[in-house]
Design an enzyme around this catalytic site. Structure first.
Site, PDB file in Angstrom:
ATOM      1  N   LYS A   1     -10.914   8.987  -1.040  1.00 31.93           N
ATOM      2  CA  LYS A   1     -11.298   8.401  -2.320  1.00 31.93           C
ATOM      3  C   LYS A   1     -12.052   9.395  -3.197  1.00 31.93           C
ATOM      4  CE  LYS A   1     -10.603   3.708  -1.063  1.00 31.93           C
ATOM      5  NZ  LYS A   1     -10.381   3.729   0.392  1.00 31.93           N
TER       6      LYS A   1
HETATM    7  C1  LIG Z   1      -9.349   3.076   0.988  1.00 34.91           C
HETATM    8  C2  LIG Z   1      -8.801   3.684   2.203  1.00 34.91           C
HETATM    9  C3  LIG Z   1      -7.481   3.465   2.600  1.00 34.91           C
HETATM   10  C4  LIG Z   1      -6.554   2.514   1.852  1.00 34.91           C
HETATM   11  O1  LIG Z   1      -6.217   2.992   0.586  1.00 34.91           O
HETATM   12  P1  LIG Z   1      -5.633   1.958  -0.504  1.00 34.91           P
HETATM   13  O2  LIG Z   1      -5.497   2.751  -1.737  1.00 34.91           O
HETATM   14  O3  LIG Z   1      -6.650   0.858  -0.624  1.00 34.91           O
HETATM   15  O4  LIG Z   1      -4.348   1.457   0.032  1.00 34.91           O
HETATM   16  C5  LIG Z   1      -7.023   4.117   3.722  1.00 34.91           C
HETATM   17  N1  LIG Z   1      -7.828   4.938   4.445  1.00 34.91           N
HETATM   18  C6  LIG Z   1      -9.100   5.165   4.098  1.00 34.91           C
HETATM   19  C7  LIG Z   1      -9.924   6.058   4.937  1.00 34.91           C
HETATM   20  C8  LIG Z   1      -9.626   4.561   2.967  1.00 34.91           C
HETATM   21  O5  LIG Z   1     -10.883   4.800   2.615  1.00 34.91           O
END
Ligand SMILES: *Cc1c(COP(=O)(O)O)cnc(C)c1O
Length: 462
Positions: free
Chosen positions: A111
Site C-alpha cells: 500500500k
Molecule cells: C490490502 C492488502 C491486500 C489486498 O489488496 P486489495 O487491493 O484490497 O485487494 C493484500 N495483501 C496485503 C498485504 C494488503 O495489505
C-alpha cells in the site's frame, strides 16, 4: 482527463476533484471517462526506471492538475522512500515463475506504493488551494499504517483511521498507534473491517457532516491509488519481454483495488493473459467470479488479515464496465446489494469477466504449506498474503509458457507469528523499526456506531 461516477449521478470531476473527493456524492466510485491508450508506447518504455515509467503512466491521468516537473518531483520523493533501488524488484522462483516484491516502502506493505504518492499529491494540491481536509479511513491493517506514514505531520490534513479492534496484527496496530503526530487519530472499532468500512460510508453519506468536516478518503476507493498501482504491472511486463508476449499475474485480493489496477493496465493496452484473483477463505470474490453470486457472508479471521473482508468496494468499478458503463444500472444493482446482501452477475457479463480473471479460494492449511514449501524450494520467506497468491497461481497457472508474476504484498516480518509457525524462522523487522514493540501507543476505542464516531470526529476538529 475527466472522471465519472460508477452510479452516474455525481458531478463529473477532473483529477484534482476526484483525488480530493474519494467516494462520489452518489455513493459511487470515480473512474476515468475513457482509458488512455498505452499499447503503442510500451516498447519505448523498456528500460525506464520505475520513477520514469510512473511519470509516463500517471501524466495523462493527472492532466493539468500538476505541471510536469512538479509531478516528477512528487514521484521521485515518493519512491525515494523505498528501500530498494528497483522500487518493486522481481525475484525468480522457478521456470517462468516470478515474485514481484511490492513491500520495500516505509510500512513494509504494497500500500506504500500508492500511498506515498497520494500523501504528496494531497499536500501539494491542498496547500495550493489553501484548504484542509479530514481523511477518514477504514483499514484491515495495512492501508492505515501506509496512510498514516504518508500523511503524518501535514498541516492541511487531519487523519481519523478506523481499525477493527483486536483483528489486526500487533505489528500492524503498532505501526499506526505509535505515530504521535498531532494530526493522527486512531480509532479501534468494536466490530469487523466491514463494520469499519460501513461506518466510513455512512458518514460520507451524511452530506451535511461530510461538508462540514471536509471529509476525504484515501482508502482503496481513491482513484489516485488505483492509477499508482497500474505502474508495477507495466514494469513487470516490460522486464519480462512485454509487450511482445503476454504476462499473467496472481494477486492476493481483498478489496479488489490491486487486481483492478491490473485490469486497468490491460484496458489501456498492456498484454495480460490472466489475472488470478486469490482470496483467503473470505471468498466473496472467488464466488462472484466463479458462479456470478456476489453475496456477503460473515467475515472469518485468517492469517492473511488484510484480506479478511466480505464486501470488495472496488468490485463496483468492474461491475460498471460489466454493465456497459451504465451508471443507473449499477446504482440499481448496488441498492439491491445494500438491501439484500446479494447481487447476481448476468451470465454474459460473467463470461466477459472470466476472459481475463481467474478466481481461486485458498484455505488456511494450503497457505501455511505454501509458506513452508516456498522456503524449502527457494530459501525465500513469504508472508501469508503472498502465500495465498502463490497457491492461487499454482492452481490457475494455465499455459506454462506464459510468465506468472505473483505480487508479494507484505514483508514477512509484518506477520511474524504465522510465518514462524510455518517455517520455524521468526522474520526480523528491518533495523529502522527494531524498537516498534517498545514504543508508546495512542488510540481511542469506540462501539460500532455511526453517531458515536461522528461526535468523536467533531470533538477532534472542533
Ligand atoms: C490490502 C492488502 C491486500 C489486498 O489488496 P486489495 O487491493 O484490497 O485487494 C493484500 N495483501 C496485503 C498485504 C494488503 O495489505
Amino acid at each position: 482527463m475527466r472522471y465519472v461516477s460508477t452510479r452516474g449521478a455525481a458531478p463529473v470531476l477532473d483529477f484534482e476533484g476526484a483525488l480530493l473527493a474519494g467516494l462520489a456524492r452518489d455513493g459511487g466510485l470515480y473512474v476515468p471517462e475513457s482509458w488512455p491508450e498505452i499499447g503503442h508506447r510500451l516498447t519505448f518504455w523498456r528500460g525506464l526506471s520505475y520513477q520514469s515509467l510512473a511519470f509516463e503512466m500517471l501524466a495523462p491521468f493527472v492532466g493539468e492538475a500538476l505541471p510536469a516537473p512538479a509531478l516528477g518531483d512528487l514521484i521521485d520523493g515518493a519512491y525515494g522512500s523505498f528501500g530498494h533501488k528497483a522500487v518493486c524488484p522481481l525475484v525468480q522462483l522457478g521456470p517462468n515463475d516470478f515474485l514481484m516484491e511490492l513491500f520495500h516502502g516505509p510500512t513494509l506493505a504494497f500500500k506504500d506504493v500508492a500511498m506515498q504518492l497520494l500523501g504528496r499529491l494531497f499536500n501539494t494540491i491542498l496547500t495550493r488551494r489553501g484548504e484542509s481536509v479530514t481523511v477518514l479511513g477504514a483499514t484491515s491493517g495495512d492501508t492505515g499504517s501506509a496512510a498514516i506514514e504518508a500523511l503524518k505531520g501535514l498541516p492541511a490534513v487531519t487523519v481519523v483511521m478506523l481499525h477493527p479492534k483486536g483483528r489486526v496484527s500487533e505489528v500492524q496496530r503498532r505501526q499506526m498507534t505509535t505515530v504521535m503526530d498531532g494530526n493522527i487519530h486512531n480509532v479501534a472499532v468494536e466490530g469487523t473491517f466491514d463494520d469499519c468500512q460501513a461506518l466510513v460510508k455512512t458518514l460520507f453519506n451524511r452530506l451535511e457532516f461530510r461538508d462540514k468536516a471536509r471529509l476525504s478518503a484515501v482508502n482503496s476507493i481513491n482513484w489516485a491509488r488505483i492509477v499508482a498501482q497500474t505502474v508495477y504491472y507495466v514494469y513487470a511486463s516490460l522486464a519480462l519481454g512485454g509487450p511482445d508476449r503476454p504476462i499473467s499475474f496472481a494477486v492476493p485480493t481483498g478489496n479488489f483495488g490491486d487486481v483492478y489496477a491490473g485490469y486497468a493496465a490491460a484496458k489501456m493496452g498492456l498484454p495480460v493473459e490472466k489475472l488470478v484473483v486469490a482470496t483467503n477463505r473470505n471468498d466473496i470474490l472467488a464466488r462472484a467470479l466463479n458462479t456470478g453470486d456476489y453475496s456477503t457472508g460473515t467475515v472469518q479471521p485468517t492469517i492473511s488479515p488484510s484480506m479478511d473482508i466480505q464486501v470488495a468496494s472496488n468490485f463496483e468499478r468492474l461491475l460498471f464496465d460489466l454493465h456497459g458503463r451504465d451508471g443507473t444500472a449499477v446504482a440499481r444493482a448496488m441498492d439491491g446489494f445494500q438491501a439484500t446482501g446479494r447481487l447476481t452477475i448476468a451470465p454474459d457479463a460473467l463470461d466477459q469477466a472470466r476472459r481475463l480473471f481467474r478466481a481461486v479460494k485458498v484455505d488456511e492449511e494450503t497457505t501455511r504449506e505454501t509458506i513452508g514449501r516456498t522456503k524449502a524450494e527457494t530459501g525465500l520467506i513469504v508472508d501469508p498474503h503472498t502465500a495465498v497468491a502463490l497457491a492461487g497461481a499454482a492452481q490457475a497457472r494455465g499455459d506454462i509458457g506464459v510468465p506468472m508474476v505473483t505480487l508479494a504484498t507484505a514483508h514477512p516480518a509484518k506477520f511474524p507469528t504465522a510465518v514462524e509457525a510455518a517455517t520455524g524462522v521468526l522474520p526480523a523487522l528491518p533495523p529502522r523499526m527494531a524498537d516498534l514493540y517498545q514504543r508508546d501507543e495512542r488510540y481511542a476505542v469506540l462501539p460500532n456506531d455511526a453517531d458515536a464516531l461522528q461526535s468523536h470526529i467533531s470533538g477532534i476538529i472542533g
